[in-house]
Design a protein around this motif. Structure first.
Motif, mmCIF file in Angstrom:
data_model
loop_
_atom_site.group_PDB
_atom_site.id
_atom_site.type_symbol
_atom_site.label_atom_id
_atom_site.label_comp_id
_atom_site.label_asym_id
_atom_site.label_seq_id
_atom_site.Cartn_x
_atom_site.Cartn_y
_atom_site.Cartn_z
ATOM 1 N N MET A 199 0.994 -1.331 -0.115
ATOM 2 C CA MET A 199 0.083 0.040 0.081
ATOM 3 C C MET A 199 0.855 1.208 0.021
ATOM 4 O O MET A 199 1.592 1.596 1.088
ATOM 5 C CB MET A 199 -1.041 -0.197 1.168
ATOM 6 N N LEU A 210 0.899 4.413 0.268
ATOM 7 C CA LEU A 210 0.655 5.240 1.383
ATOM 8 C C LEU A 210 1.375 5.392 2.643
ATOM 9 O O LEU A 210 1.319 5.721 3.284
ATOM 10 C CB LEU A 210 -0.898 6.060 1.540
ATOM 11 N N ALA A 219 -3.112 2.269 -4.082
ATOM 12 C CA ALA A 219 -3.187 3.625 -3.528
ATOM 13 C C ALA A 219 -2.065 4.688 -3.938
ATOM 14 O O ALA A 219 -1.788 5.520 -3.297
ATOM 15 C CB ALA A 219 -3.315 3.625 -1.843
ATOM 16 N N GLY A 220 -1.516 4.359 -5.202
ATOM 17 C CA GLY A 220 -0.327 5.239 -5.589
ATOM 18 C C GLY A 220 0.368 4.654 -6.558
ATOM 19 O O GLY A 220 -0.069 3.638 -7.248
ATOM 20 N N VAL A 254 -2.782 -1.847 -8.895
ATOM 21 C CA VAL A 254 -4.094 -1.550 -9.026
ATOM 22 C C VAL A 254 -4.253 -0.237 -9.440
ATOM 23 O O VAL A 254 -3.514 0.866 -8.930
ATOM 24 C CB VAL A 254 -4.821 -1.843 -7.710
ATOM 25 N N PRO A 293 -6.729 3.136 -11.076
ATOM 26 C CA PRO A 293 -8.318 3.711 -11.282
ATOM 27 C C PRO A 293 -8.570 4.205 -12.400
ATOM 28 O O PRO A 293 -9.879 4.726 -12.858
ATOM 29 C CB PRO A 293 -8.380 4.589 -10.246
ATOM 30 N N GLU A 299 -9.742 -1.325 -10.948
ATOM 31 C CA GLU A 299 -10.661 -1.187 -9.969
ATOM 32 C C GLU A 299 -11.658 -0.251 -10.013
ATOM 33 O O GLU A 299 -11.235 0.968 -10.031
ATOM 34 C CB GLU A 299 -9.782 -0.971 -8.782
ATOM 35 N N GLY A 305 -14.386 -1.887 -2.044
ATOM 36 C CA GLY A 305 -14.245 -1.179 -0.739
ATOM 37 C C GLY A 305 -13.022 -0.415 -0.589
ATOM 38 O O GLY A 305 -12.155 -0.631 -1.428
ATOM 39 N N GLY A 306 -12.975 0.200 0.409
ATOM 40 C CA GLY A 306 -11.908 0.975 0.809
ATOM 41 C C GLY A 306 -11.413 2.237 -0.152
ATOM 42 O O GLY A 306 -12.448 2.710 -0.295
ATOM 43 N N ILE A 341 -10.918 4.262 -3.088
ATOM 44 C CA ILE A 341 -11.350 3.952 -4.598
ATOM 45 C C ILE A 341 -11.200 5.198 -5.348
ATOM 46 O O ILE A 341 -10.819 6.434 -5.159
ATOM 47 C CB ILE A 341 -12.846 3.885 -4.393
ATOM 48 N N HIS A 381 -8.972 11.326 -0.977
ATOM 49 C CA HIS A 381 -8.696 9.906 -0.810
ATOM 50 C C HIS A 381 -9.983 9.257 -0.263
ATOM 51 O O HIS A 381 -10.065 8.963 1.008
ATOM 52 C CB HIS A 381 -7.689 9.614 0.406
HETATM 53 O O1 TUI Z 1 -5.433 0.711 -2.484
HETATM 54 C C1 TUI Z 1 -6.700 0.307 -2.481
HETATM 55 N N1 TUI Z 1 -7.724 0.248 -1.605
HETATM 56 C C2 TUI Z 1 -7.228 0.492 -0.344
HETATM 57 S S1 TUI Z 1 -5.938 0.942 0.271
HETATM 58 C C3 TUI Z 1 -6.490 1.216 1.608
HETATM 59 S S2 TUI Z 1 -5.659 1.792 3.070
HETATM 60 C C4 TUI Z 1 -6.103 3.373 2.914
HETATM 61 N N2 TUI Z 1 -6.754 3.992 3.787
HETATM 62 C C5 TUI Z 1 -7.381 5.346 3.981
HETATM 63 C C6 TUI Z 1 -6.931 6.210 2.787
HETATM 64 C C7 TUI Z 1 -6.088 5.747 2.162
HETATM 65 C C8 TUI Z 1 -5.658 4.418 2.057
HETATM 66 C C9 TUI Z 1 -7.803 0.910 1.844
HETATM 67 N N3 TUI Z 1 -8.316 0.591 0.509
HETATM 68 N N4 TUI Z 1 -7.369 -0.004 -3.790
HETATM 69 C C10 TUI Z 1 -6.521 0.061 -5.162
HETATM 70 C C11 TUI Z 1 -6.574 1.531 -5.620
HETATM 71 N N5 TUI Z 1 -5.669 2.118 -5.898
HETATM 72 N N6 TUI Z 1 -7.675 2.332 -5.867
HETATM 73 C C12 TUI Z 1 -7.448 3.224 -6.448
HETATM 74 C C13 TUI Z 1 -5.960 3.291 -6.576
HETATM 75 C C14 TUI Z 1 -5.229 4.489 -6.749
HETATM 76 C C15 TUI Z 1 -5.483 5.646 -6.762
HETATM 77 C C16 TUI Z 1 -4.694 6.780 -7.079
HETATM 78 C C17 TUI Z 1 -3.970 4.116 -7.503
HETATM 79 C C18 TUI Z 1 -3.190 5.097 -7.887
HETATM 80 C C19 TUI Z 1 -3.472 6.185 -7.862
HETATM 81 O O2 TUI Z 1 -2.587 7.143 -8.293
HETATM 82 C C20 TUI Z 1 -2.497 8.310 -7.503
HETATM 83 C C21 TUI Z 1 -1.044 8.963 -7.905
HETATM 84 O O3 TUI Z 1 -1.091 9.817 -8.988
HETATM 85 O O4 TUI Z 1 -0.037 8.720 -7.361
#
Ligand code: TUI
Length: 315
Positions: free
Chosen positions: A72, A74, A97-98, A117, A119, A138, A143-144, A146, A228
């Motif tokens: 993850m 972050l 998440a990044g 993963v 978006p 995704e 969930g989580g 998004i 987020h």
């Molecule tokens: O990562 C997830 N789902 C998650 S991570 C998580 S822990 C968390 N809790 C609170 C706030 C933030 C994180 C709980 N659930 N799913 C995969 C996912 N990745 N969904 C969306 C993304 C994503 C979003 C932005 C991937 C890359 C992204 O790029 C941003 C950038 O430009 O760096």
């Protein structure tokens, strides 16, 4: 049936990956999914590297099959976690998440299969260029944490924009969803919420029961204002949070309010004050079953569904 290039890439029987859910996706769940022929995934979440290493070791004790680790991005421990994954030579790495770009070359050194993963289509293309082996797209049904696009719209657009295999995530919990994802151009699926309600998942029973009881509109989005957004089941904590967001509470304060809330829900079963992350498909999940049954039922349902659709051809 339903063997795809994802099965060959990851050396698994069924193209079903388990979502990398923080606190929930421990060695027990990952091993159970891998033993059932899918790809189990240990979630690093925000855990320190030593805990992640312990979980990898435990997963290896519980299964001989391939499994992955989800990092993850972050996480405050991200650099150390990546180092552990490298040292342990975990065969598959999913990221969330990044942007995992800065770790890709390092992880590829030992031959990790890297599956970010993402978006959006733009991010999918960027990750393909960076050398990903596949991508998980995704939808906002998940969930989580998004993104904004739905699985229905995102999967076909991503599938026609990259040449690496696409795995669909968000809103999939049964054979109909699995087959729909393949129809949209995906070569596999990632499933989270359905696997929370498995017997092997270590989440507190109260957490699982809340998912089982949930209806179609119970998984709502919080923290949109922070950039987020997070999908969780509506409870006392979420109602208070949404009210405060409406009043324009600051980002820092909002993030502070969320800190530690997933852990108290998953581990302590405090489902009123905690964060019960779940996808929109929670309304479809109505029982707690072994991972093996979950996977075999999905494949069986997909098979039946395919036959049903075939019968429609003559009409
Ligand atoms: O990562 C997830 N789902 C998650 S991570 C998580 S822990 C968390 N809790 C609170 C706030 C933030 C994180 C709980 N659930 N799913 C995969 C996912 N990745 N969904 C969306 C993304 C994503 C979003 C932005 C991937 C890359 C992204 O790029 C941003 C950038 O430009 O760096």
């Amino acid at each position: 049936m339903f063997k795809t290039e994802i099965c060959d890439l990851l050396n698994i029987e069924a193209p079903i990956l388990q979502g990398g859910m923080a606190w929930v996706a421990t060695a027990e769940l990952a091993a159970a999914v891998s033993n059932a022929g899918g790809l189990g995934v240990v979630a690093a979440g925000n855990a320190p590297a030593a805990i992640v290493e312990e979980q990898i070791t435990k997963a290896r004790e519980l299964t001989d099959k391939p499994f992955g680790v989800n990092i993850m991005l972050l996480s405050p421990f991200i650099d150390e976690v990546v180092e552990v994954v490298h040292r342990q030579k975990v065969s598959v790495v999913t990221t969330g998440a990044g942007n995992p770009g800065k770790y890709m070359a390092y992880l590829k050194e030992y031959g990790a299969k890297i599956i970010p993963v993402v978006p959006s289509v733009a991010f999918a293309k960027r990750m393909e260029r960076a050398g990903s082996d596949a991508i998980i797209v995704e939808g906002t049904e998940a969930g989580g944490h998004i993104g904004e696009l739905t699985t229905m719209a995102l999967v076909p657009q991503a599938a026609q924009s990259v040449s690496i295999p696409v795995i669909a995530a968000g809103g999939i919990a049964d054979g109909r969803g699995f087959l729909a994802a393949l129809s949209l151009g995906a070569k596999g699926v990632q499933i989270g919420t359905r696997f929370v309600c498995s017997t092997e998942c270590i989440a507190h029973n109260a957490y699982k029961e809340m998912l089982v009881k949930a209806g179609d509109r119970d998984a709502v989005v919080t923290a949109r204002s922070t950039g987020h957004p997070v999908r969780v089941l509506k409870n006392r904590f979420v109602k208070e949070l949404l009210a405060m967001e409406k009043e324009g509470i600051g980002l820092e304060e909002l993030e502070q309010l969320g800190a530690g809330k997933l852990r108290i829900a998953v581990q302590d079963g405090n489902i009123q004050d905690g964060s019960v992350m779940a996808g929109q498909i929670a309304g479809l999940v109505s029982d707690i079953r072994p991972c093996k049954e979950i996977i075999s039922t999905i494949l069986q349902e997909a098979h039946q569904q395919l036959n049903q659709l075939n019968m429609l051809k003559g009409e």
